[in-house]
Design an enzyme around this catalytic site. Sequence first.
Site, short mmCIF file in Angstrom:
data_model
loop_
_atom_site.label_atom_id
_atom_site.label_comp_id
_atom_site.label_asym_id
_atom_site.label_seq_id
_atom_site.Cartn_x
_atom_site.Cartn_y
_atom_site.Cartn_z
N CYS A 153 0.84 -1.08 0.05
CA CYS A 153 0.17 -0.14 0.08
C CYS A 153 0.83 1.28 0.00
CB CYS A 153 -0.81 0.14 1.08
SG CYS A 153 -1.95 -1.40 1.43
N ARG B 59 1.50 1.65 -5.82
CA ARG B 59 1.79 0.58 -4.82
C ARG B 59 0.58 -0.13 -4.53
NH1 ARG B 59 6.38 1.59 -2.10
NH2 ARG B 59 5.61 0.35 -0.25
N TRP C 220 -3.66 -1.62 -1.26
CA TRP C 220 -3.91 -3.02 -1.98
C TRP C 220 -4.23 -4.01 -1.14
CZ3 TRP C 220 -1.53 -7.98 -1.63
CH2 TRP C 220 -1.46 -8.66 -3.04
N ASN D 249 0.79 0.15 6.05
CA ASN D 249 1.10 -0.94 5.02
C ASN D 249 1.84 -1.80 5.60
OD1 ASN D 249 2.32 -1.69 2.61
ND2 ASN D 249 4.00 -0.20 2.63
N GLY D 250 1.28 -3.21 5.06
CA GLY D 250 1.88 -4.41 5.64
C GLY D 250 1.08 -5.27 6.43
N GLU E 156 9.87 -14.01 -19.74
CA GLU E 156 9.61 -12.59 -19.32
C GLU E 156 8.71 -11.98 -20.34
OE1 GLU E 156 9.99 -10.44 -17.12
OE2 GLU E 156 9.88 -8.78 -17.89
N LYS F 241 5.04 -10.14 -19.04
CA LYS F 241 4.78 -8.89 -19.60
C LYS F 241 3.28 -9.01 -20.31
CE LYS F 241 6.94 -6.81 -17.82
NZ LYS F 241 7.85 -7.35 -17.01
N GLU G 193 0.33 -10.03 -17.53
CA GLU G 193 0.28 -8.99 -16.51
C GLU G 193 -0.42 -7.68 -16.84
OE1 GLU G 193 3.34 -7.40 -13.93
OE2 GLU G 193 4.72 -7.48 -15.94
N HIS H 4 7.37 -32.15 -24.95
CA HIS H 4 7.17 -32.91 -23.76
C HIS H 4 5.64 -32.44 -23.20
CE1 HIS H 4 10.97 -34.57 -23.87
NE2 HIS H 4 11.46 -33.47 -24.30
N LYS I 9 2.96 -2.21 -7.47
CA LYS I 9 4.32 -2.35 -7.89
C LYS I 9 5.27 -3.10 -6.97
CE LYS I 9 7.52 -0.76 -10.60
NZ LYS I 9 7.87 -1.57 -11.87
O1 M6R Z 1 10.71 -5.00 -6.80
P1 M6R Z 1 10.89 -6.51 -7.37
O2 M6R Z 1 12.11 -6.24 -8.45
O3 M6R Z 1 11.42 -7.30 -6.43
O4 M6R Z 1 9.90 -6.88 -7.74
C1 M6R Z 1 9.54 -8.25 -8.00
C2 M6R Z 1 8.34 -8.54 -9.00
O5 M6R Z 1 7.16 -8.40 -8.00
C3 M6R Z 1 8.12 -7.75 -10.07
O6 M6R Z 1 9.26 -7.89 -10.89
C4 M6R Z 1 6.96 -7.95 -10.79
O7 M6R Z 1 6.91 -9.53 -11.33
C5 M6R Z 1 6.68 -7.24 -11.97
N1 M6R Z 1 5.18 -6.67 -11.94
C6 M6R Z 1 6.84 -7.71 -13.42
O8 M6R Z 1 6.56 -6.58 -14.31
#
Ligand code: M6R
Length: 614
Positions: free
Chosen positions: A2, A27, A75, A101-102, A487, A491, A494, A510, A609
Site C-alpha cells: 500500500c 503501490r 492493495w 502498509n504491511g 519475461e 509482460k 500482467e 514434452h 508495484k
Molecule cells: O521490486 P522487485 O523487483 O523485487 O519486484 C519483483 C516482482 O514483483 C516484479 O518484478 C513483478 O513481477 C513485476 N510486476 C513484473 O513486471
Amino acid sequence: MCGIIGYIGYQEAYPILIKGLHRLEYRGYDSAGIALINRENNLSIYKAKGRVADLEEFSLGKDISGTVGIAHTRWATHGEPNHINAHPHYSQSENLALIHNGIIENYAVLKESLSRKGYVFQSDTDTEVLVQLIEYIKTGNNTDISTAVQLALKQVIGAYAIAVIEKENPDLIIAARKSSPLVVGIGKNEFFLASDATPIIEYTNQVIYLNDEEIAVIHRNEPLRIVNLSNVEKTPQITRLEMSLNELEKGGYPHFMLKEIFEQPRTLRDCMSGRVNTGNRNIVLSGIVDHREKFINCRRIIILACGTSWHAGLIGEYLFEEFCRIPVEVEYSSEFRYRHPVIHRDDIVIAVSQSGETADTLAAIELAKEAGAFVYGICNVVGSSIPRNTDSGSYTHVGPEIGVASTKAFTAQVAVLVMMALSIAREKKTIPEKRFLAVLSELSRIPGKIETILQQNGYIEDLSKIFTYAHNFIYLGRGYGYPVAIEGALKLKEISYIHAEGYPAAEMKHGPIALIDNEMPVVVIATDSTTYDKMISNIQEIKARKGRILAIVNKSDCKVREMADYTIEIPDTEECLSPLLSIVPLQLLSYHIAVRKGRDVDMPRNLAKSVTVE
Ligand code: M6R
C-alpha cells in the site's frame, strides 16, 4: 503493498496528500482514504473504493481543511477492497486515525482479546486491530500516544509502516516501521512522510529513511525525534535525495510503461556510466572491487528474486556459468526461504529487486545472512531495504520505475549482471582477454541498438492488431532466449490479461505442443545463438501443427524469416547480450495489445508495484 503519506506543517494538507497519493498509487489502487484534523480539532476521515480520483470526487464539498493529515492507497490483504476496509481507520472513540502498509500476522488473537474488552470492529482489516490496540493501551495506561504506539507495536507480529494522528493532539504525527518502507521528509517548518520519496521530492530533498522498529515523533514546531520500541533515542541520519521531478511525470507519453520502454537507451547508458570504460578497456563495479577475493573464491552463487527480477536472475545464471565457471542456482525467494536450503559460508547470494522492498526477497536475504553467506544486492530504489540489508551491491540507476510492469529495471538488472560476470571472469582469468574486450565493446553499443528497435514501434503497434483477440499465447526460447520468452509472456499476461506461457523451446514437445493449433500465436526468440539450428527444428514442429509464428530475428537472419508468419528484426549482437535487445519488441508488443484491449496498462488489476507482503 500500500502507499502511505502524511503531512504536518503550515500548508493545507489535503492537496499535498492527494498529490502524494497519486504518486504512490502504483503501490496499490483498490481504495484510497484520507484523515485530516481541522482548525476546530475535528478529525475527519474520507474514504472511497477505487482510485485516488474516486476519493477526490467523494471529498467534493466536504471539509478538507487542516494542516495535518495522513492518507493511504490500498492493495487489499485482509478484507475485500471496499469502502469500509479502506484506510484510515478510526479507533473506537474516533479520537485516533491510523494508516498502515504491511500485515499484522497476529491480528486475530489481538482482535479476540480486544473484542472481549468491549471493542467493536467496523472492518475486516488487520489494521483496525492495531488502532484499537493503541487506544486501549493509551486509555488503560493513561499514557501519551507515542508511548501507546511503542507498547502496541511490541505486541505486534508482522510487517508495518504506520502513521497515527490524534484528535486532541493536532500538532503531532507518530509514524513507525518494520519491514515496510517509510521515509520522513524534512522541510522548513513542515514534515512529510511517505512509503517512498516520490511524493516528497517537490517539497524537500532532505529525508530520513526509518529503520526497522524505529518510531518517528513528528511534532509541528519541534525537531524530529526518532526512538526505538524501547524508547531509546536515535540520531536521525539525513540523506539528500538525488531524484528529479521530471522522472515522476509521463513526459508526453500516454503511459509510464511506454515512457519507461523508450527510456531504456538512456537508462542503460546511466547504468553503465562510470562502470564500462571502453577507452581503458575495463569494467569497474565498486562492489566487486571491494570484495574481489570473495567473488574469486566463492563456491557457488545463489540468485534470489521474484517476478521479472527472477527472469533477470536466470540470465545471470547463464552469464556466470559461461564466463566465470561458477555454479549458480536461481531461486524464487518465496520458495528458498521455506525449503531449508543448504547455504555455505563461501556462497555468494545475489538478491535482485527493482523496489528493494520485496518481502520474500528480504526474508530470504536474512536467511542467507544467518547462514553466513555474503549477500550482494542489485536494486534500483536508492535507500530501500534490500540495499540497506546486504553486504554490498550495485544500483541499477534507472530512476523511478512507475509502470507496474517492469521494463527498464529488467534491462538494467541484466546489464549489471553482465558487468558483474565479465569483471569477475577477468579476475578469475576464466575469460580470454579478446572475448572480454569483444563483449565489453558490444555492451557499450547496446543502447544505440535499442534505439533502432524503438524505431519499429509503429510496426509493432500494427502487428498488435493481429493478436489483440487471441486468448492464449506461447513464448518459446532457448539458451539466453529462454528467460526472455518467460519475461515476454509475463509482460503480456500482467497487462493484457491474456493467458501466456513461456517455455524452453525444446521442452514444448514434452507437453505444451498439444496446445498448438491454427489459433495459437507462438512467439519465438529465434536470434543467432548456439542453438539457432535446433530452434529452426522447433519452429518446423510448430508449423507442422499450424501454429501462427511471430519470430524475433536478427537483421542478418535469412532462414527463420522464411518460415515465420511475422517477424520483428533486432540488430545483431553477442549471444550473451541478446536479451537486452530481444526483450524490447516483446515489451512493446504487450503494451500495444493491452492498450488495444483498453486495459489500465500502468495499474493492471490485482497487482501492485512492490510486493511488501508475503
Ligand atoms: O521490486 P522487485 O523487483 O523485487 O519486484 C519483483 C516482482 O514483483 C516484479 O518484478 C513483478 O513481477 C513485476 N510486476 C513484473 O513486471
